[in-house]
Scaffold this motif. Structure first.
Motif, PDB file in Angstrom:
ATOM      1  N   ILE A  53       0.838  -1.202   0.000  1.00  0.00           N
ATOM      2  CA  ILE A  53       0.000   0.000   0.000  1.00  0.00           C
ATOM      3  C   ILE A  53       0.874   1.252   0.000  1.00  0.00           C
ATOM      4  O   ILE A  53       0.557   2.246  -0.648  1.00  0.00           O
ATOM      5  CB  ILE A  53      -0.947  -0.003   1.220  1.00  0.00           C
ATOM      6  CG1 ILE A  53      -1.993  -1.102   1.066  1.00  0.00           C
ATOM      7  CG2 ILE A  53      -1.608   1.360   1.408  1.00  0.00           C
ATOM      8  CD1 ILE A  53      -2.803  -1.371   2.328  1.00  0.00           C
ATOM      9  N   GLY A  54       1.998   1.188   0.704  1.00  0.00           N
ATOM     10  CA  GLY A  54       2.925   2.312   0.776  1.00  0.00           C
ATOM     11  C   GLY A  54       3.809   2.461  -0.442  1.00  0.00           C
ATOM     12  O   GLY A  54       4.713   3.287  -0.449  1.00  0.00           O
ATOM     13  N   ARG A  55       3.563   1.642  -1.470  1.00  0.00           N
ATOM     14  CA  ARG A  55       4.267   1.748  -2.757  1.00  0.00           C
ATOM     15  C   ARG A  55       5.782   1.593  -2.603  1.00  0.00           C
ATOM     16  O   ARG A  55       6.563   2.241  -3.288  1.00  0.00           O
ATOM     17  CB  ARG A  55       3.927   3.058  -3.444  1.00  0.00           C
ATOM     18  CG  ARG A  55       2.441   3.240  -3.695  1.00  0.00           C
ATOM     19  CD  ARG A  55       2.118   4.530  -4.384  1.00  0.00           C
ATOM     20  NE  ARG A  55       2.761   4.668  -5.682  1.00  0.00           N
ATOM     21  CZ  ARG A  55       2.296   4.186  -6.838  1.00  0.00           C
ATOM     22  NH1 ARG A  55       1.164   3.527  -6.854  1.00  0.00           N
ATOM     23  NH2 ARG A  55       2.962   4.367  -7.960  1.00  0.00           N
ATOM     24  N   SER A  60       7.894   6.528  -6.918  1.00  0.00           N
ATOM     25  CA  SER A  60       6.883   7.448  -6.390  1.00  0.00           C
ATOM     26  C   SER A  60       6.663   8.663  -7.286  1.00  0.00           C
ATOM     27  O   SER A  60       5.651   9.344  -7.148  1.00  0.00           O
ATOM     28  CB  SER A  60       7.249   7.894  -4.976  1.00  0.00           C
ATOM     29  OG  SER A  60       8.507   8.514  -4.965  1.00  0.00           O
ATOM     30  N   LEU A  71       1.627  12.757  -2.997  1.00  0.00           N
ATOM     31  CA  LEU A  71       0.792  11.740  -2.371  1.00  0.00           C
ATOM     32  C   LEU A  71       1.561  10.425  -2.241  1.00  0.00           C
ATOM     33  O   LEU A  71       1.596   9.819  -1.168  1.00  0.00           O
ATOM     34  CB  LEU A  71      -0.485  11.523  -3.179  1.00  0.00           C
ATOM     35  CG  LEU A  71      -1.378  10.373  -2.706  1.00  0.00           C
ATOM     36  CD1 LEU A  71      -1.962  10.679  -1.331  1.00  0.00           C
ATOM     37  CD2 LEU A  71      -2.473  10.101  -3.717  1.00  0.00           C
ATOM     38  N   TYR A  72       2.190   9.994  -3.335  1.00  0.00           N
ATOM     39  CA  TYR A  72       2.944   8.741  -3.316  1.00  0.00           C
ATOM     40  C   TYR A  72       4.106   8.810  -2.331  1.00  0.00           C
ATOM     41  O   TYR A  72       4.404   7.838  -1.645  1.00  0.00           O
ATOM     42  CB  TYR A  72       3.462   8.393  -4.708  1.00  0.00           C
ATOM     43  CG  TYR A  72       2.400   7.988  -5.701  1.00  0.00           C
ATOM     44  CD1 TYR A  72       1.152   7.515  -5.303  1.00  0.00           C
ATOM     45  CD2 TYR A  72       2.649   8.069  -7.066  1.00  0.00           C
ATOM     46  CE1 TYR A  72       0.193   7.150  -6.226  1.00  0.00           C
ATOM     47  CE2 TYR A  72       1.686   7.696  -7.999  1.00  0.00           C
ATOM     48  CZ  TYR A  72       0.465   7.242  -7.567  1.00  0.00           C
ATOM     49  OH  TYR A  72      -0.488   6.867  -8.484  1.00  0.00           O
ATOM     50  N   GLY A  74       4.230  10.604   0.382  1.00  0.00           N
ATOM     51  CA  GLY A  74       3.651  10.523   1.722  1.00  0.00           C
ATOM     52  C   GLY A  74       3.320   9.090   2.102  1.00  0.00           C
ATOM     53  O   GLY A  74       3.580   8.653   3.227  1.00  0.00           O
ATOM     54  N   MET A  75       2.747   8.350   1.154  1.00  0.00           N
ATOM     55  CA  MET A  75       2.422   6.950   1.404  1.00  0.00           C
ATOM     56  C   MET A  75       3.694   6.155   1.660  1.00  0.00           C
ATOM     57  O   MET A  75       3.759   5.325   2.569  1.00  0.00           O
ATOM     58  CB  MET A  75       1.658   6.382   0.205  1.00  0.00           C
ATOM     59  CG  MET A  75       0.279   6.999   0.028  1.00  0.00           C
ATOM     60  SD  MET A  75      -0.464   6.698  -1.585  1.00  0.00           S
ATOM     61  CE  MET A  75      -0.667   4.935  -1.575  1.00  0.00           C
ATOM     62  N   ARG A  76       4.714   6.430   0.858  1.00  0.00           N
ATOM     63  CA  ARG A  76       5.993   5.728   1.002  1.00  0.00           C
ATOM     64  C   ARG A  76       6.648   6.076   2.345  1.00  0.00           C
ATOM     65  O   ARG A  76       7.212   5.218   3.023  1.00  0.00           O
ATOM     66  CB  ARG A  76       6.916   6.096  -0.157  1.00  0.00           C
ATOM     67  CG  ARG A  76       8.172   5.270  -0.218  1.00  0.00           C
ATOM     68  CD  ARG A  76       8.891   5.513  -1.551  1.00  0.00           C
ATOM     69  NE  ARG A  76       9.940   4.556  -1.725  1.00  0.00           N
ATOM     70  CZ  ARG A  76      11.151   4.652  -1.162  1.00  0.00           C
ATOM     71  NH1 ARG A  76      11.440   5.694  -0.422  1.00  0.00           N
ATOM     72  NH2 ARG A  76      12.060   3.719  -1.354  1.00  0.00           N
ATOM     73  N   MET A  78       5.151   6.856   5.118  1.00  0.00           N
ATOM     74  CA  MET A  78       4.457   6.130   6.187  1.00  0.00           C
ATOM     75  C   MET A  78       4.945   4.680   6.240  1.00  0.00           C
ATOM     76  O   MET A  78       5.222   4.145   7.318  1.00  0.00           O
ATOM     77  CB  MET A  78       2.946   6.175   5.966  1.00  0.00           C
ATOM     78  CG  MET A  78       2.163   5.423   7.020  1.00  0.00           C
ATOM     79  SD  MET A  78       2.418   5.979   8.716  1.00  0.00           S
ATOM     80  CE  MET A  78       1.534   7.518   8.666  1.00  0.00           C
ATOM     81  N   ALA A  79       5.062   4.038   5.080  1.00  0.00           N
ATOM     82  CA  ALA A  79       5.536   2.650   5.044  1.00  0.00           C
ATOM     83  C   ALA A  79       6.968   2.559   5.578  1.00  0.00           C
ATOM     84  O   ALA A  79       7.293   1.639   6.341  1.00  0.00           O
ATOM     85  CB  ALA A  79       5.458   2.098   3.619  1.00  0.00           C
TER      86      ALA A  79
END
Length: 105
Positions: A53-55, A60, A71-72, A74-76, A78-79
């Motif tokens: 999910i965190g790519r 990114s 956005l990508y 930020g997701m990365r 978090m992961a």
């Protein structure tokens, strides 16, 4: 808002308010994350899913759309944070030692 959404928002708000006191130490947080993500097959699957999910396995950068890139990223981020807490043991600061040698003088 549905009951599930209200429950989720209530939980999120409680977590935000209590985030400073959730763990007595970084060592406690590390131990709990390790136990959660590495002690069972289900925990390992959830960890892997969070990394997907965190790519973590994808680039990114989004060509022509900086907002999507942000956005990508930020997701990365978090992961990466979850992975770091799970697999990087925190350094325990040394305790200050007091000299017991009498001073001459």
């Amino acid at each position: 808002m549905t009951d599930a959404n209200e429950e989720m928002m209530t939980l999120i708000m409680a977590l935000v308010e209590d985030s400073a006191s959730m763990y007595p130490s970084n060592q406690d947080r590390y131990a709990e994350f390790r136990q959660l993500f590495t002690s069972t097959d289900a925990g390992t699957r959830v960890f892997k899913e969070l990394m997907i999910i965190g790519r973590m396995s994808k680039i990114s950068a989004s060509r022509g759309d900086p907002h999507q890139t942000y956005l990508y990223e930020g997701m990365r981020n978090m992961a990466l944070s979850i992975a770091k807490v799970t697999f990087e043991e925190p350094v325990i600061p040394p305790t200050r030692q007091v000299s017991t040698v009498p001073q001459e003088g």
